[in-house]
Design a protein around this motif. Structure first.
Motif, mmCIF file in Angstrom:
data_model
loop_
_atom_site.group_PDB
_atom_site.id
_atom_site.type_symbol
_atom_site.label_atom_id
_atom_site.label_comp_id
_atom_site.label_asym_id
_atom_site.label_seq_id
_atom_site.Cartn_x
_atom_site.Cartn_y
_atom_site.Cartn_z
ATOM 1 N N ASN A 1 -4.451 5.666 11.130
ATOM 2 C CA ASN A 1 -3.714 5.713 9.872
ATOM 3 C C ASN A 1 -2.370 4.989 9.962
ATOM 4 O O ASN A 1 -1.905 4.417 8.977
ATOM 5 N N ASN B 1 -3.228 1.447 9.340
ATOM 6 C CA ASN B 1 -4.107 1.176 8.180
ATOM 7 C C ASN B 1 -5.363 0.429 8.603
ATOM 8 O O ASN B 1 -5.792 -0.526 7.934
ATOM 9 N N LEU C 1 -7.590 2.990 -2.151
ATOM 10 C CA LEU C 1 -6.165 3.127 -1.877
ATOM 11 C C LEU C 1 -5.332 3.036 -3.144
ATOM 12 O O LEU C 1 -5.820 2.620 -4.189
ATOM 13 N N ILE D 1 0.831 -1.198 0.000
ATOM 14 C CA ILE D 1 0.000 0.000 0.000
ATOM 15 C C ILE D 1 0.866 1.248 0.000
ATOM 16 O O ILE D 1 1.766 1.375 0.829
ATOM 17 N N SER E 1 -0.774 4.538 -0.263
ATOM 18 C CA SER E 1 -1.571 5.456 0.550
ATOM 19 C C SER E 1 -3.028 5.015 0.535
ATOM 20 O O SER E 1 -3.466 4.349 -0.395
ATOM 21 N N ILE E 2 -3.745 5.389 1.593
ATOM 22 C CA ILE E 2 -5.170 5.084 1.689
ATOM 23 C C ILE E 2 -5.941 6.381 1.791
ATOM 24 O O ILE E 2 -5.631 7.222 2.639
ATOM 25 N N SER F 1 -8.990 10.244 5.017
ATOM 26 C CA SER F 1 -7.685 10.211 5.676
ATOM 27 C C SER F 1 -7.527 11.371 6.644
ATOM 28 O O SER F 1 -6.778 11.273 7.618
#
Length: 121
Positions: A73, A76, A99, A28, A30-31, A53
């Motif tokens: 965060n 996750n 994501l 991953i 970024s989400i 986020s």
């Protein structure tokens, strides 16, 4: 590969509480938004709650004041605290995350496998 793994479902009496968790793992980058959806038998999947986020939240009218969505965060992970549960909350609850993976860097939706929540006396 990205996985969303949910936990915390089960059987609870009306008026009771449950806390769902969903952890995203894998490559991953970024989400963005994370959220919870649910699907009851014979009904369409519906949004329950979502969180960006930055921490902005959105709730279905049917759960406002009873459910609280939050996220960590650093881990996750997204949570759904469900209080004052009603029989009509019975459904399979699915975790969702928008994501970017390290491989594609394009925003995509990912789903968990679902966890059953049953509210019954």
């Amino acid at each position: 590969q990205v996985q969303l793994v949910e936990s915390g479902g089960g059987l609870v009496q009306p008026g009771g509480s449950l806390r769902l968790s969903c952890a995203a793992s894998g490559s991953i980058f970024s989400i963005n938004a994370m959220g919870w959806y649910r699907q009851a038998p014979g009904k369409q999947r519906e949004l329950v709650a979502a969180i960006t986020s930055g921490g902005s939240t959105n709730y279905a009218d049917s759960v406002k004041g009873r459910f609280t969505i939050s996220r960590d965060n650093a881990k996750n992970t997204v949570y759904l605290q469900m209080n004052s549960l009603k029989p009509e909350d019975t459904a399979v609850y699915y975790c969702n995350a928008e994501l970017r993976t390290i491989a594609t860097m394009k925003p995509q939706d990912y789903w968990g496998q679902g966890t059953q929540v049953t509210v019954s006396s």
